[in-house]
Write an enzyme that holds these catalytic residues in place. Sequence first.
Site, PDB file in Angstrom:
ATOM      1  N   CYS A  43      51.607  92.221 124.331  1.00 31.85           N
ATOM      2  CA  CYS A  43      51.275  91.071 125.177  1.00 31.85           C
ATOM      3  C   CYS A  43      51.410  91.398 126.659  1.00 31.85           C
ATOM      4  CB  CYS A  43      52.157  89.884 124.818  1.00 31.85           C
ATOM      5  SG  CYS A  43      51.871  88.439 125.852  1.00 31.85           S
ATOM      6  N   CYS A  48      47.897  89.818 126.332  1.00 31.06           N
ATOM      7  CA  CYS A  48      47.745  88.517 126.999  1.00 31.06           C
ATOM      8  C   CYS A  48      47.820  88.577 128.517  1.00 31.06           C
ATOM      9  CB  CYS A  48      48.831  87.548 126.522  1.00 31.06           C
ATOM     10  SG  CYS A  48      49.390  87.746 124.836  1.00 31.06           S
ATOM     11  N   LYS A  51      45.050  90.795 130.313  1.00 31.88           N
ATOM     12  CA  LYS A  51      43.766  90.168 129.983  1.00 31.88           C
ATOM     13  C   LYS A  51      43.556  88.912 130.812  1.00 31.88           C
ATOM     14  CE  LYS A  51      43.735  87.309 126.744  1.00 31.88           C
ATOM     15  NZ  LYS A  51      43.999  86.713 125.421  1.00 31.88           N
ATOM     16  N   TYR A 177      38.596  86.585 119.114  1.00 30.32           N
ATOM     17  CA  TYR A 177      38.794  86.090 120.479  1.00 30.32           C
ATOM     18  C   TYR A 177      38.875  87.213 121.503  1.00 30.32           C
ATOM     19  CZ  TYR A 177      43.837  86.986 119.885  1.00 30.32           C
ATOM     20  OH  TYR A 177      45.056  87.566 119.675  1.00 30.32           O
ATOM     21  N   GLU A 181      36.437  87.274 124.711  1.00 28.96           N
ATOM     22  CA  GLU A 181      37.048  87.261 126.032  1.00 28.96           C
ATOM     23  C   GLU A 181      36.586  88.440 126.877  1.00 28.96           C
ATOM     24  OE1 GLU A 181      41.235  84.951 124.955  1.00 28.96           O
ATOM     25  OE2 GLU A 181      41.088  87.123 124.703  1.00 28.96           O
ATOM     26  N   HIS A 436      41.965  59.875 136.445  1.00 28.78           N
ATOM     27  CA  HIS A 436      40.572  59.879 136.901  1.00 28.78           C
ATOM     28  C   HIS A 436      40.477  60.426 138.328  1.00 28.78           C
ATOM     29  CE1 HIS A 436      36.408  58.558 136.923  1.00 28.78           C
ATOM     30  NE2 HIS A 436      36.617  58.059 138.150  1.00 28.78           N
ATOM     31  N   GLU A 441      40.505  63.168 130.820  1.00 29.89           N
ATOM     32  CA  GLU A 441      40.522  61.744 130.492  1.00 29.89           C
ATOM     33  C   GLU A 441      39.542  61.397 129.378  1.00 29.89           C
ATOM     34  OE1 GLU A 441      39.019  58.919 133.411  1.00 29.89           O
ATOM     35  OE2 GLU A 441      37.901  60.535 134.398  1.00 29.89           O
TER      36      GLU A 441
END
Length: 452
Positions: A43, A48, A51, A177, A181, A436, A441
């Site tokens: 990682c 991770c 990356k 993934y 990616e 908002h 939302e």
Amino acid sequence: MANYDFDLFVIGAGSGGVRAARMAAGIGVKVAIAEDRHLGGTCVNVGCVPKKLFVYASHYAEGFAEAEGFGLSTAQVSFDWPTLRDNKTREIERLNGIYQNMLVNSGCELINGRATLVDPHRVAVGDKEYTAERILIAVGGWPNIPDIPGKEHIVSSNEVFYLEQFPQRALVVGGGYIAVEFAGIFAGLGAETTLAYRGDLFLRGFDNEVREFTAQEVAKKGVDLRFNNNVEAIEKQADGSFLATMTDGSTLETDLIMYATGRNPKVEGLGLEQLGIEQGKNGAIVVNDDYQTNVPSVYAVGDVIDRVQLTPVALAEGMALVRNLYAGMNQKVDYDLIPTAVFCQPNIGTVGLTEEQAREQYPEIEVYKSEFRAMKHTLSGSDERTFMKMLVDKASRKVLGVHMVGPDAGEIIQGIGIALKAGATKEVFDSTIGIHPTAAEEFVTMRDPVSN
């Protein structure tokens, strides 16, 4: 009682191993941890963290182009690969130092080298042997590269972070993934990028609508998607480029071929066979609910047990193991409702069941969906769209799954993961006031189901 050198000997200083070692040492357990490659594991070093840094970089060119719609003049933009690569490397080295200090300061003995099992209570590192009451294996995984002609020309996620030159053309092979990616990273940084996958559609295991929507958006970013296609052979050409022969009979010239075709547990040469430790088909170490192997003194956590290959899961497993062994607790890792993200362009965030899983498990569900052009892009000129989806059990009103494709999806889904873990119903979402104007939302304003 036997006299051991250590109470706990941890093999592998990745996420799970480091967390277990530090926690155990912190409560007075005598701990050693051995690592032969990178402090912090996959990682931190080739996963991770670097990356995500590359993903950040890959967004800038698109951001500069979009800025013109907001009145910002962008001069000629250039990209210098060595700057990104070397800045990333310095950050990783800084993190390596932090991991070393954390381990040493917690009281762990840090041993540099590849540890192998000798017997149920002994490990060897180089020409030295150590005894331990318990041994924890946390060696993680390793990229799986198929055996094809020209295999030596392939780079994996281990090497891609340290390339000498950035390619003008890149071929990424795989449908998970990591492949998606890196296709986005290469394309975003200016490479002519192709993604080849042997299946009908990438990201198997994700919600089908999410997969289809993501494919449309990834293609918009300039990635040439070639599904139902694979590489048969690779040849290096006179100019240093590569010629990939594909299974559909076509050929593709490229400057780099990266394989992201899965990862297998890194168990080779560990000594599992001589102890008779049970393994799965791909070499994964088989453990019970307490992460104990069939050899009672040997335990394993993280990617090497191949349950859920995610850093936070390895951390949770390491913590549970230590709490149960040394703190008198009976903690179980809950593998249900684990939020996850794919840092492609745009991002994917998901938690809970896919629509396909929900229909299999519940008699009747409601599906809520929203697709829109984000407010930002009304001025940016980008045709990128955002997709959101919520699955609800019609009988109990419990929210079963939430999925998003769009900017900051991972950040948004983390909070929604907490709501699902708490058992939130659709009415809880409906009664929550939205922030908002945000994309998030939408998750509290989707009132009418599109299907049952």
